[in-house]
Design a protein around this motif. Sequence first.
Motif, short mmCIF file in Angstrom:
data_model
loop_
_atom_site.label_atom_id
_atom_site.label_comp_id
_atom_site.label_asym_id
_atom_site.label_seq_id
_atom_site.Cartn_x
_atom_site.Cartn_y
_atom_site.Cartn_z
N ASP A 37 -12.87 -4.69 -0.80
CA ASP A 37 -12.91 -3.82 1.08
C ASP A 37 -12.62 -4.57 1.72
O ASP A 37 -12.28 -3.83 3.13
N GLU A 38 -13.41 -5.97 2.57
CA GLU A 38 -12.69 -6.96 3.66
C GLU A 38 -11.03 -7.31 3.27
O GLU A 38 -11.04 -6.55 4.40
N LEU A 39 -10.29 -7.20 2.45
CA LEU A 39 -8.82 -7.91 2.66
C LEU A 39 -7.99 -5.99 3.18
O LEU A 39 -7.84 -5.88 3.99
N LYS A 40 -8.73 -5.45 2.11
CA LYS A 40 -8.11 -3.33 2.74
C LYS A 40 -8.56 -3.29 4.28
O LYS A 40 -7.23 -2.56 5.04
N LYS A 41 -9.15 -3.68 4.64
CA LYS A 41 -9.86 -3.33 5.88
C LYS A 41 -9.39 -4.50 7.14
O LYS A 41 -8.17 -3.37 8.10
N ARG A 42 -8.99 -5.29 6.38
CA ARG A 42 -8.22 -6.47 7.16
C ARG A 42 -6.79 -5.90 7.52
O ARG A 42 -6.42 -5.59 8.81
N LEU A 43 -6.30 -5.48 6.12
CA LEU A 43 -5.04 -5.24 6.68
C LEU A 43 -4.53 -3.37 7.45
O LEU A 43 -3.45 -3.61 7.92
N ALA A 44 -5.64 -2.69 7.10
CA ALA A 44 -5.60 -1.00 7.37
C ALA A 44 -5.54 -1.76 9.21
O ALA A 44 -4.85 -0.63 9.65
N SER A 45 -6.11 -3.00 9.69
CA SER A 45 -6.36 -2.69 10.75
C SER A 45 -5.45 -3.13 11.51
O SER A 45 -4.42 -3.52 12.59
N PHE A 46 -4.11 -3.82 10.31
CA PHE A 46 -2.68 -3.75 11.60
C PHE A 46 -1.88 -2.60 10.80
O PHE A 46 -0.35 -3.12 10.67
N GLY A 47 -1.99 -1.62 10.32
CA GLY A 47 -1.68 -0.05 9.54
C GLY A 47 -0.70 -0.82 8.56
O GLY A 47 0.29 -0.04 8.04
N TYR A 48 -1.50 -1.23 7.54
CA TYR A 48 -1.38 -0.71 6.62
C TYR A 48 -2.19 -0.66 5.05
O TYR A 48 -3.03 -0.62 5.66
N PHE A 49 -1.81 0.33 4.52
CA PHE A 49 -2.80 0.64 3.40
C PHE A 49 -1.88 0.52 1.64
O PHE A 49 -1.18 -0.06 1.92
N TYR A 50 -3.08 0.44 1.15
CA TYR A 50 -2.46 -0.32 -0.29
C TYR A 50 -2.02 1.10 -1.54
O TYR A 50 -2.67 2.15 -1.49
N ASP A 51 -1.24 0.98 -1.76
CA ASP A 51 -0.89 2.24 -2.73
C ASP A 51 -0.50 1.92 -3.48
O ASP A 51 0.26 1.10 -4.58
N ASP A 52 -1.53 2.55 -4.31
CA ASP A 52 -1.79 2.58 -6.24
C ASP A 52 -0.51 2.80 -7.34
O ASP A 52 0.25 1.43 -8.15
N VAL A 53 0.16 3.56 -6.61
CA VAL A 53 1.47 3.59 -7.03
C VAL A 53 2.31 2.56 -7.47
O VAL A 53 2.73 1.97 -8.55
N THR A 54 2.83 2.17 -6.46
CA THR A 54 3.75 0.90 -6.54
C THR A 54 2.97 -0.70 -6.57
O THR A 54 3.84 -1.71 -6.27
N SER A 55 1.60 -0.43 -6.24
CA SER A 55 0.89 -1.55 -6.23
C SER A 55 1.25 -2.86 -5.52
O SER A 55 1.33 -3.93 -5.56
N SER A 56 0.64 -1.97 -3.90
CA SER A 56 1.73 -2.81 -2.96
C SER A 56 0.63 -2.20 -1.45
O SER A 56 1.21 -1.09 -1.31
N PHE A 57 1.00 -3.14 -0.66
CA PHE A 57 0.46 -2.36 0.97
C PHE A 57 2.11 -1.75 1.52
O PHE A 57 2.54 -3.02 1.73
N LYS A 58 1.40 -0.95 1.58
CA LYS A 58 2.54 -0.32 2.79
C LYS A 58 1.94 -0.21 4.59
O LYS A 58 1.27 -0.08 4.01
N LYS A 59 3.33 0.52 4.75
CA LYS A 59 3.35 0.92 5.92
C LYS A 59 2.45 2.65 6.72
O LYS A 59 2.60 2.93 5.92
N LYS A 60 1.64 2.64 6.86
CA LYS A 60 1.13 3.71 7.29
C LYS A 60 2.16 4.99 7.61
O LYS A 60 2.56 4.51 8.79
#
Length: 60
Positions: A37-60
């Motif tokens: 959750d901390e890593l997801k929050k950290r990357l979300a604060s920079f505008g990224y979200f985790y995409d389960d389909v591609t198993s990667s973080f992407k720009k919102k």
Amino acid sequence: MTLPEDPNILLSYVNMKLRDDNLSFEDFCAENDVDIDELKKRLASFGYFYDDVTSSFKKK
């Protein structure tokens, strides 16, 4: 290992490890002793979200 502080390097590192090592996000976090959750929050604060389909973080 300590994860990179720079958001661009962190994003690149996480996505590279997920892709190259064929890891699930949960496995990546477990191997690196990182709170999911901390890593997801950290990357979300920079505008990224985790995409389960591609198993990667992407720009919102």
